[in-house]
Design a protein around this motif. Structure first.
Motif, mmCIF file in Angstrom:
data_model
loop_
_atom_site.group_PDB
_atom_site.id
_atom_site.type_symbol
_atom_site.label_atom_id
_atom_site.label_comp_id
_atom_site.label_asym_id
_atom_site.label_seq_id
_atom_site.Cartn_x
_atom_site.Cartn_y
_atom_site.Cartn_z
ATOM 1 N N PHE A 14 6.122 -3.082 0.225
ATOM 2 C CA PHE A 14 5.690 -3.262 -1.158
ATOM 3 C C PHE A 14 5.714 -4.750 -1.489
ATOM 4 O O PHE A 14 6.530 -5.507 -0.963
ATOM 5 C CB PHE A 14 6.611 -2.508 -2.119
ATOM 6 N N GLN A 18 4.154 -4.263 -7.205
ATOM 7 C CA GLN A 18 3.984 -2.913 -6.663
ATOM 8 C C GLN A 18 5.319 -2.253 -6.324
ATOM 9 O O GLN A 18 5.369 -1.045 -6.062
ATOM 10 C CB GLN A 18 3.138 -2.957 -5.395
ATOM 11 N N PRO A 20 8.441 -0.195 -6.366
ATOM 12 C CA PRO A 20 8.911 0.894 -7.230
ATOM 13 C C PRO A 20 10.406 0.756 -7.519
ATOM 14 O O PRO A 20 11.081 -0.121 -6.961
ATOM 15 C CB PRO A 20 8.640 2.137 -6.372
ATOM 16 N N ARG A 21 10.930 1.602 -8.379
ATOM 17 C CA ARG A 21 12.363 1.608 -8.620
ATOM 18 C C ARG A 21 13.077 2.081 -7.352
ATOM 19 O O ARG A 21 12.599 2.982 -6.651
ATOM 20 C CB ARG A 21 12.729 2.476 -9.831
ATOM 21 N N TYR A 22 14.199 1.440 -7.048
ATOM 22 C CA TYR A 22 14.889 1.776 -5.802
ATOM 23 C C TYR A 22 16.395 1.644 -5.981
ATOM 24 O O TYR A 22 16.885 0.919 -6.859
ATOM 25 C CB TYR A 22 14.405 0.891 -4.652
ATOM 26 N N TYR A 65 16.058 9.145 -7.101
ATOM 27 C CA TYR A 65 15.398 8.012 -6.441
ATOM 28 C C TYR A 65 14.580 8.477 -5.241
ATOM 29 O O TYR A 65 15.041 9.308 -4.451
ATOM 30 C CB TYR A 65 16.428 6.986 -5.966
ATOM 31 N N TRP A 67 13.060 5.908 -3.278
ATOM 32 C CA TRP A 67 13.145 4.795 -2.343
ATOM 33 C C TRP A 67 14.531 4.167 -2.336
ATOM 34 O O TRP A 67 15.191 4.085 -3.376
ATOM 35 C CB TRP A 67 12.107 3.720 -2.690
#
Length: 382
Positions: A14, A18, A20-22, A65, A67
């Motif tokens: 990523f 871009q 994402p929440r992780y 979650y 990721w």
């Protein structure tokens, strides 16, 4: 940034907006850690390393979650370019995570509560608090949760900040804060931040400096093999390129003479209470790096009338810092040769200075420029 899918156990790259929440993991490395290549090819051996990743992914899925990021397998350490990028980005990655989970593999909550004295002693003795890399992993995340060896939640760094402060020596105001405010550590001076790292250790000697890059918001290439001292001096050189915080000179060490910059974070062990201070009558100190070392531009008002650049001449230079009792401090310098090369002496302590009432005006003052080697002092021939 490379993230691991918490269910499929597959990687995906990523970039910037871009991402994402992780969920991100902080832990001590142990036996049979899983590498990027092993995880990618699904050839990871059964063992503590793989079990750790699987348990973390289970915890992540339970928290909603998709990721996760784990340093053992999300960085291709065979690529020196990727490793350098990762280390220079590490603080940002921990800061940007939705939440950080700390696995204390040598702590067991068991049936004891957090208020139990035996548990508190075990918590304080965790090796996680002694490592260089875990300093940024403690301070960068907005939300951080401690778990014991069985992934039982102990508490977050907000509820435990009193204990964490007592263990680390970091003021609790820098440990936990409102997630929408600027990061608190950004307001700590250089000496204070260095003091937090003074008693920590890393497996590779250079990593003691590299682990502090994000804490000071600087970037520099990694040169494994240069040694701890050169790496730490390079770090300080990068810091002074972007900061005029003179607390970087407020270190002490049990050596007879030295250069201008500390050669080890332990030199800042007693600098946690050092405060930046206004000039209060002391002339402005300017400094910059040259091929002769660190150049100091000392105002004429601070240059003794009978002082020359002769060998063995000694002066005390004010640095705009104060002790916790608001005493102004300075450092003692000695001229070593006729080439205007100086070194720091009386390194065991900072010099206490008298209070001054005259306000310095640059327009009325001239200055002297002297040169001090940045790191360990080496005697030079006249």
């Amino acid at each position: 940034m490379r993230l691991l899918h918490a269910e499929r156990l597959e990687f995906e790259e990523f970039y910037d907006t871009q991402i994402p929440r992780y969920l991100i993991l902080s832990h001590r490395w142990g036996e049979k850690e899983v590498s990027y290549q092993q995880m990618k090819k699904k050839r990871a051996e059964e063992g503590p390393g793989l079990t750790k990743i699987l348990n973390f992914c289970t915890l992540a899925r339970g928290g909603g979650y998709t990721w996760v990021w784990v340093d053992t397998c999300c960085i291709d350490k065979k690529s020196s370019a990727e490793l350098s990028e990762a280390i220079n980005s590490m603080f940002k990655w921990y800061k940007s995570a939705e939440e950080c989970v700390v696995l204390l593999s040598d702590v067991s909550l068991g049936v004891k509560g957090v208020d139990d004295e035996d548990f508190q002693a075990e918590f304080a003795a965790s090796s996680w608090f002694t490592r260089g890399w875990t300093l940024q992993e403690l301070l960068a995340p907005r939300q951080l949760t401690f778990c014991d060896m069985e992934w039982k939640e102990i508490g977050d760094k907000g509820s435990l900040r009193g204990m964490v402060s007592a263990i680390t020596g970091i003021n609790k105001n820098f440990i936990a804060q409102d997630k929408y405010r600027p990061l608190a550590v950004d307001f700590a001076n250089v000496a204070m931040r260095m003091s937090w790292a003074a008693k920590r250790k890393t497996s590779r000697s250079e990593d003691m400096a590299y682990s502090l890059l994000g804490l000071f918001d600087v970037n520099m290439p990694l040169l494994y093999g240069e040694g701890a001292e050169k790496a730490f001096v390079r770090l300080q050189t990068e810091i002074i390129q972007k900061s005029d915080d003179e607390t970087i000179f407020a270190w002490t060490a049990n050596v007879p003479q030295a250069g201008m910059l500390a050669t080890d974070p332990s030199f800042f062990a007693d600098a946690g209470a050092i405060q930046s201070a206004p000039a209060y009558g002391y002339g402005e100190l300017r400094y910059w790096m040259t091929n002769k070392g660190l150049a100091l531009q000392i105002p004429d008002s601070e240059w003794p009338a009978d002082t020359s650049h002769k060998s063995n001449t000694v002066i005390v230079v004010p640095i705009h810092v104060q002790s916790d009792s608001h005493v102004d401090l300075g450092i003692q310098l000695q001229c070593m040769n006729t080439r205007n090369i100086w070194c720091r002496t009386m390194c065991q302590s900072l010099m206490c200075l008298p209070k001054r009432s005259r306000v310095f005006s640059r327009k009325e003052d001239t200055s002297h420029v002297i040169y001090i080697r940045a790191g360990k002092f080496v005697t030079e021939a006249t």
